[in-house]
Scaffold this motif. Structure first.
Motif, PDB file in Angstrom:
ATOM      1  N   GLU A  87      43.056  53.566  -1.749  1.00  0.00           N
ATOM      2  CA  GLU A  87      42.103  53.215  -2.621  1.00  0.00           C
ATOM      3  C   GLU A  87      40.564  53.628  -1.993  1.00  0.00           C
ATOM      4  OE1 GLU A  87      42.900  49.380  -4.810  1.00  0.00           O
ATOM      5  OE2 GLU A  87      45.400  50.136  -3.031  1.00  0.00           O
ATOM      6  N   THR A  88      40.311  53.414  -3.483  1.00  0.00           N
ATOM      7  CA  THR A  88      38.420  53.887  -3.179  1.00  0.00           C
ATOM      8  C   THR A  88      38.273  52.840  -2.666  1.00  0.00           C
ATOM      9  OG1 THR A  88      38.476  55.097  -4.618  1.00  0.00           O
ATOM     10  CG2 THR A  88      36.186  54.116  -3.850  1.00  0.00           C
ATOM     11  N   ALA A  89      37.465  53.165  -1.014  1.00  0.00           N
ATOM     12  CA  ALA A  89      36.781  52.058  -0.474  1.00  0.00           C
ATOM     13  C   ALA A  89      37.544  50.898   0.587  1.00  0.00           C
ATOM     14  CB  ALA A  89      36.000  51.315  -0.601  1.00  0.00           C
ATOM     15  N   LYS A  90      38.550  51.497   0.302  1.00  0.00           N
ATOM     16  CA  LYS A  90      39.645  50.713   1.339  1.00  0.00           C
ATOM     17  C   LYS A  90      40.317  51.937   2.354  1.00  0.00           C
ATOM     18  CE  LYS A  90      41.256  47.700  -2.073  1.00  0.00           C
ATOM     19  NZ  LYS A  90      42.480  47.010  -2.677  1.00  0.00           N
ATOM     20  N   SER A  91      40.610  51.604   3.224  1.00  0.00           N
ATOM     21  CA  SER A  91      41.311  51.627   4.556  1.00  0.00           C
ATOM     22  C   SER A  91      43.572  52.965   3.497  1.00  0.00           C
ATOM     23  CB  SER A  91      42.181  51.258   5.473  1.00  0.00           C
ATOM     24  OG  SER A  91      40.881  50.230   5.625  1.00  0.00           O
ATOM     25  N   PRO A  92      43.350  53.810   4.298  1.00  0.00           N
ATOM     26  CA  PRO A  92      44.653  54.268   3.900  1.00  0.00           C
ATOM     27  C   PRO A  92      45.823  53.504   4.325  1.00  0.00           C
ATOM     28  CG  PRO A  92      43.439  55.995   4.899  1.00  0.00           C
ATOM     29  CD  PRO A  92      43.040  54.530   5.755  1.00  0.00           C
ATOM     30  N   GLU A  93      46.568  53.015   3.791  1.00  0.00           N
ATOM     31  CA  GLU A  93      47.550  51.843   3.798  1.00  0.00           C
ATOM     32  C   GLU A  93      49.219  52.872   3.771  1.00  0.00           C
ATOM     33  OE1 GLU A  93      48.431  49.776   0.261  1.00  0.00           O
ATOM     34  OE2 GLU A  93      50.167  48.834   1.104  1.00  0.00           O
ATOM     35  N   ALA A  94      49.923  53.110   4.909  1.00  0.00           N
ATOM     36  CA  ALA A  94      51.531  53.421   4.927  1.00  0.00           C
ATOM     37  C   ALA A  94      52.421  53.023   3.653  1.00  0.00           C
ATOM     38  CB  ALA A  94      51.812  53.197   6.159  1.00  0.00           C
ATOM     39  N   LEU A  95      53.126  53.665   3.068  1.00  0.00           N
ATOM     40  CA  LEU A  95      53.721  54.077   1.858  1.00  0.00           C
ATOM     41  C   LEU A  95      55.452  53.401   2.738  1.00  0.00           C
ATOM     42  CD1 LEU A  95      52.474  55.300  -1.177  1.00  0.00           C
ATOM     43  CD2 LEU A  95      52.535  52.837  -0.551  1.00  0.00           C
ATOM     44  N   PHE A  96      55.443  54.750   3.486  1.00  0.00           N
ATOM     45  CA  PHE A  96      56.401  54.834   3.566  1.00  0.00           C
ATOM     46  C   PHE A  96      57.409  56.021   4.778  1.00  0.00           C
ATOM     47  CE2 PHE A  96      59.251  53.043  -0.031  1.00  0.00           C
ATOM     48  CZ  PHE A  96      57.853  53.783  -0.753  1.00  0.00           C
ATOM     49  N   VAL A  97      57.744  55.943   5.820  1.00  0.00           N
ATOM     50  CA  VAL A  97      57.631  56.660   7.088  1.00  0.00           C
ATOM     51  C   VAL A  97      59.562  57.432   7.270  1.00  0.00           C
ATOM     52  CG1 VAL A  97      57.437  57.097   9.290  1.00  0.00           C
ATOM     53  CG2 VAL A  97      56.116  55.637   8.670  1.00  0.00           C
ATOM     54  N   MET A  98      59.263  58.385   6.974  1.00  0.00           N
ATOM     55  CA  MET A  98      60.575  59.113   6.321  1.00  0.00           C
ATOM     56  C   MET A  98      60.828  59.847   7.982  1.00  0.00           C
ATOM     57  SD  MET A  98      61.283  59.379   2.991  1.00  0.00           S
ATOM     58  CE  MET A  98      60.075  59.853   2.490  1.00  0.00           C
ATOM     59  N   THR A  99      62.602  59.619   8.753  1.00  0.00           N
ATOM     60  CA  THR A  99      62.557  60.482   9.853  1.00  0.00           C
ATOM     61  C   THR A  99      63.723  61.667   9.792  1.00  0.00           C
ATOM     62  OG1 THR A  99      64.471  58.980  10.595  1.00  0.00           O
ATOM     63  CG2 THR A  99      61.932  59.405  11.262  1.00  0.00           C
ATOM     64  N   LEU A 100      65.057  60.528   8.243  1.00  0.00           N
ATOM     65  CA  LEU A 100      66.202  61.689   8.447  1.00  0.00           C
ATOM     66  C   LEU A 100      66.215  61.942   7.002  1.00  0.00           C
ATOM     67  CD1 LEU A 100      68.419  58.929   9.456  1.00  0.00           C
ATOM     68  CD2 LEU A 100      67.454  60.524  10.917  1.00  0.00           C
ATOM     69  N   ASN A 101      67.650  63.439   7.265  1.00  0.00           N
ATOM     70  CA  ASN A 101      67.525  64.490   6.238  1.00  0.00           C
ATOM     71  C   ASN A 101      67.867  63.525   5.516  1.00  0.00           C
ATOM     72  OD1 ASN A 101      66.734  67.259   4.721  1.00  0.00           O
ATOM     73  ND2 ASN A 101      69.110  67.391   5.206  1.00  0.00           N
ATOM     74  N   GLY A 102      67.781  63.987   3.755  1.00  0.00           N
ATOM     75  CA  GLY A 102      67.825  62.467   2.871  1.00  0.00           C
ATOM     76  C   GLY A 102      67.841  61.294   1.893  1.00  0.00           C
ATOM     77  N   ASP A 103      66.837  61.393   3.377  1.00  0.00           N
ATOM     78  CA  ASP A 103      66.633  59.529   3.668  1.00  0.00           C
ATOM     79  C   ASP A 103      65.724  59.358   1.879  1.00  0.00           C
ATOM     80  OD1 ASP A 103      64.956  58.673   6.575  1.00  0.00           O
ATOM     81  OD2 ASP A 103      66.731  58.274   5.834  1.00  0.00           O
ATOM     82  N   GLU A 104      66.129  57.817   1.450  1.00  0.00           N
ATOM     83  CA  GLU A 104      65.430  57.636   0.052  1.00  0.00           C
ATOM     84  C   GLU A 104      65.241  56.763   0.782  1.00  0.00           C
ATOM     85  OE1 GLU A 104      68.168  60.220  -2.341  1.00  0.00           O
ATOM     86  OE2 GLU A 104      67.212  57.927  -3.378  1.00  0.00           O
ATOM     87  N   LYS A 105      63.516  56.401  -0.213  1.00  0.00           N
ATOM     88  CA  LYS A 105      63.242  55.033   0.729  1.00  0.00           C
ATOM     89  C   LYS A 105      62.662  54.569  -0.649  1.00  0.00           C
ATOM     90  CE  LYS A 105      62.882  54.876   5.184  1.00  0.00           C
ATOM     91  NZ  LYS A 105      62.141  53.839   6.351  1.00  0.00           N
TER      92      LYS A 105
END
Lengths: 114, 113
Positions: free
Chosen positions: B39-57
């Motif tokens: 978001e503008t004027a803020k730090s990037p914020e992690a939403l998801f980290v995915m590692t496996l094929n087919g992962d859904e988060k």
């Protein structure tokens, strides 16, 4: 707890001057990264620290750029003889161990070189 | 140069609309795929980290899927709200250069009330 902090938030400098940008990572995070975003570009990797050593500094664009990390904590990115193309938002991030895991970003330093 | 492509570059939707973005990345030597919201004027914020094929988060109204074999990920936002307005960044990391993230240019989302 406290997040990643960076200072200054904004820096305006004249072409040819040196600048120092500071990053305070989250306490206990061993990995620290510097990125920058130039206008219209994606985030570009600059350098990665694990502890005080930099196993990957392949993203530093020229020898005018250098970075150090002391005590496994604070890092300083130094740009010597700044050029207009150095204008960008410089972001610092830290993570507990590195290794491709989630990175926690600071708010960035906006550098403008006149 | 390892290219991460995101599309669309920008998106304007009405409050309540559902939307999705695409991220494509090189599938060789893949380690993890990251989505961040900035978001503008803020730090990037992690939403998801995915590692496996087919992962859904999923996190609230936001979800993501991952296909490592063909090298793409989708981010979905259901029932967009004005507070979802931000730039959504995709990044991946490789096994051979663990640590650094390779970012796309992002998708800038604007949600109108």
């Amino acid at each position: 707890g406290a997040g990643v902090s960076q200072s200054p938030s904004n820096k305006v400098t004249e072409k040819g001057k040196d600048v120092e940008l500071r990053c305070d990572p989250i306490s206990g995070h061993t990995a620290l990264y510097w990125y920058r975003q130039s206008l219209g570009q994606g985030l570009e990797f600059l350098i990665y620290f694990q502890g005080n050593s930099a196993p990957d500094k392949s993203g530093l664009p020229s020898d005018r750029f250098s970075a150090e990390r002391t005590g496994g904590s604070v890092s300083t990115l130094t740009i010597q003889r700044t050029q207009q193309e150095d204008s960008a938002v410089y972001l610092c991030a830290s993570s507990p161990r590195g290794e491709g895991n989630e990175q926690f970003f600071g708010p960035g330093t906006r550098l403008t070189v006149l | 140069i390892l290219n991460v492509e995101q599309s669309p570059q920008s998106l304007h939707v009405q409050e309540g609309d559902s939307t999705n973005f695409t991220c494509s990345f090189p599938s060789s030597n893949f380690y993890a795929l990251h989505w961040y919201r900035w978001e503008t004027a803020k730090s990037p914020e992690a939403l998801f980290v995915m590692t496996l094929n087919g992962d859904e988060k999923k996190k609230g109204r936001i979800s993501a899927t991952l296909n490592t074999k063909e090298g793409y990920s989708y981010l979905y936002i259901k029932g967009s709200q004005p507070e979802d307005s931000a730039t959504y960044l995709c990044a991946f990391s490789r096994g051979s250069t663990l640590g650094r993230l390779y970012f796309g240019r992002g998708t800038q989302l604007t949600v109108w009330p």
